[in-house]
Design a protein around this motif. Structure first.
Motif, short mmCIF file in Angstrom:
data_model
loop_
_atom_site.label_atom_id
_atom_site.label_comp_id
_atom_site.label_asym_id
_atom_site.label_seq_id
_atom_site.Cartn_x
_atom_site.Cartn_y
_atom_site.Cartn_z
N PHE A 1 -47.42 18.26 1.54
CA PHE A 1 -48.36 17.04 2.08
C PHE A 1 -47.48 16.27 2.90
CE2 PHE A 1 -46.38 16.31 -2.18
CZ PHE A 1 -45.82 15.04 -1.71
N SER A 2 -48.22 15.23 3.36
CA SER A 2 -47.68 14.19 4.35
C SER A 2 -47.57 12.75 3.87
CB SER A 2 -48.02 14.20 5.73
OG SER A 2 -47.82 15.73 6.38
N HIS A 3 -46.69 11.72 3.98
CA HIS A 3 -46.55 10.62 3.60
C HIS A 3 -46.03 9.98 4.74
CE1 HIS A 3 -48.66 9.86 -0.08
NE2 HIS A 3 -47.70 10.67 -0.74
N GLU A 4 -46.67 8.74 5.37
CA GLU A 4 -45.84 7.86 6.38
C GLU A 4 -45.14 8.70 7.55
OE1 GLU A 4 -46.32 4.84 6.35
OE2 GLU A 4 -46.92 4.55 4.17
N GLY A 5 -46.02 9.71 7.97
CA GLY A 5 -45.66 10.66 9.05
C GLY A 5 -44.11 11.68 8.63
N GLU A 6 -44.21 11.59 7.43
CA GLU A 6 -42.97 12.65 6.98
C GLU A 6 -43.72 13.60 5.92
OE1 GLU A 6 -39.15 10.81 5.16
OE2 GLU A 6 -40.28 9.10 5.48
N SER A 7 -43.34 14.87 6.05
CA SER A 7 -43.79 16.03 5.34
C SER A 7 -42.96 16.35 4.21
CB SER A 7 -43.89 17.42 6.24
OG SER A 7 -44.83 17.03 7.35
N PHE A 8 -43.63 16.86 3.06
CA PHE A 8 -42.95 16.98 1.98
C PHE A 8 -43.60 18.38 1.08
CE2 PHE A 8 -42.88 12.57 2.47
CZ PHE A 8 -41.70 12.10 2.13
N ALA A 9 -42.50 19.15 0.82
CA ALA A 9 -43.00 20.45 0.04
C ALA A 9 -42.79 20.32 -1.52
CB ALA A 9 -42.31 21.60 0.77
N TYR A 10 -43.58 21.07 -2.35
CA TYR A 10 -43.64 20.89 -3.61
C TYR A 10 -43.98 22.31 -4.26
CZ TYR A 10 -48.63 20.43 -3.87
OH TYR A 10 -50.03 20.82 -3.85
N ARG A 11 -43.78 22.49 -5.52
CA ARG A 11 -44.04 23.84 -6.18
C ARG A 11 -44.55 23.46 -7.74
NH1 ARG A 11 -38.72 24.40 -5.25
NH2 ARG A 11 -37.23 23.90 -6.88
N THR A 12 -45.64 24.30 -8.11
CA THR A 12 -45.99 23.98 -9.52
C THR A 12 -45.21 24.82 -10.29
OG1 THR A 12 -47.69 25.91 -9.25
CG2 THR A 12 -48.08 23.46 -8.71
N VAL A 13 -44.79 24.50 -11.62
CA VAL A 13 -44.02 25.09 -12.54
C VAL A 13 -44.46 24.82 -13.99
CG1 VAL A 13 -42.10 24.82 -11.21
CG2 VAL A 13 -42.63 23.23 -12.74
N ASP A 14 -43.90 25.66 -14.82
CA ASP A 14 -44.48 25.66 -16.21
C ASP A 14 -43.81 24.49 -17.11
OD1 ASP A 14 -45.15 25.88 -18.86
OD2 ASP A 14 -44.93 28.09 -18.77
N SER A 15 -44.51 23.48 -17.53
CA SER A 15 -43.70 22.33 -18.20
C SER A 15 -43.03 22.74 -19.54
CB SER A 15 -44.88 21.30 -18.09
OG SER A 15 -45.76 21.75 -19.30
#
Length: 299
Positions: A122-136
């Motif tokens: 996703f993007s925030h304030e012109g910056e892109s970020f990556a994430y992943r879903t995991v088992d809590s």
């Protein structure tokens, strides 16, 4: 001569009087004859009116019998006692109408979570970020869904039916899924937290139904696809937004249902089912159904 004329005049009058009386008597008999003829005419008119009544009555009887014979309830010989009567509800088997089934209701479903192990950005304030879903590691490993259900089906011979089911609703619990950031920005990493989601299920159904006077019971085999979209809330400094990941999985289950007829065309029902491919996956629901044939054409 004048005296003889004066004497003969009263004698002639006395001789004429009986003749007038007889004439009067003849007119009287003539009057009775006339009255008898009028009586006969009245009797003839009465007979003609009675014949008219008889003919009108017979015609009305014949017309009513013909109209009743056009839609017989029972056929056979009443004298010998051989009668073939239609069963109750036979009027519902109208072959001009297809056996269409339409139902709608609500359901609760649990299925294994599909969110774990996904990656997105996703993007925030012109910056892109990556994430992943995991088992809590805590909580249940299944998703819980509250769904609106819709069915369109068709009846088949021998109490079989086929249907297409559509389910749509929200994910009230996404199991033990969480997300973690894979990258960071110039001013740190955003925070990301699970925020529910939506589910869409599409299934084909083959069922068998049997019933009693007021209720019916059935078993079904259903198979299709389960699609889930998981939403996450992200915040980077003062900026907030949402992102999501989606996944799909097959559905295969066996169901049982019980239905109660409110009238010949409307019923209420409840069903419950379990998956044959995922342990711990199940569903249950309530619905209101409509049929184009009375009692689903089974009576």
């Amino acid at each position: 001569m004048k005296a003889a004329a004066w004497i003969a005049a009263p004698l002639a009058l006395s001789l004429l009087a009986p003749t007038q009386a007889e004439a009067s008597s003849c007119s009287g008999s003539g009057g009775s004859s006339g009255s008898s003829s009028s009586g006969s005419s009245s009797s003839s008119s009465g007979s003609s009116s009675s014949s008219d009544w008889s003919s009108s009555d017979s015609s009305s009887y014949s017309s009513s019998s013909s109209s009743s014979s056009s839609t017989p309830v029972c056929s056979g010989d009443d004298v010998l006692g051989f009668r073939d009567c239609k069963p109750f509800g036979a009027w519902g088997a109208n072959l001009r109408l297809p056996q269409v089934i339409l139902s709608m209701g609500t359901a609760v479903r649990q299925a294994p979570s599909l969110a774990i192990g996904k990656s997105s950005s996703f993007s925030h304030e012109g910056e892109s970020f990556a994430y992943r879903t995991v088992d809590s590691g805590t909580g249940s490993d299944v998703d819980t869904m509250m769904l609106f259900t819709l069915r369109l089906g068709f009846g088949l011979p021998k109490k079989l039916y086929v249907a297409a089911d559509f389910e749509f609703g929200g994910l009230t619990d996404v199991g033990r899924t969480t997300a973690e950031m894979a990258t960071s920005g110039m001013r740190g990493s955003p925070t990301i937290t699970p925020d529910g989601g939506i589910a869409v299920n599409m299934l084909g159904v083959v069922g068998l139904r049997t019933g009693s006077k007021h209720a019916s019971f059935g078993v079904e085999v259903a198979g299709g696809v389960h699609v889930a979209s998981y939403s996450f809330h992200t915040q980077y400094l003062a900026c907030e937004q949402y992102t999501s990941v989606s996944a799909a999985a097959p559905l295969a289950e066996i169901r049982a249902n019980v239905e109660h007829w409110l009238n010949p065309w409307i019923k209420v029902g409840a069903n419950v089912g379990g998956s044959v491919i995922d342990r711990g996956s199940w569903m249950s629901g309530l619905y209101l159904g409509f049929h184009t044939r009375a009692f689903a054409g089974e009576r």
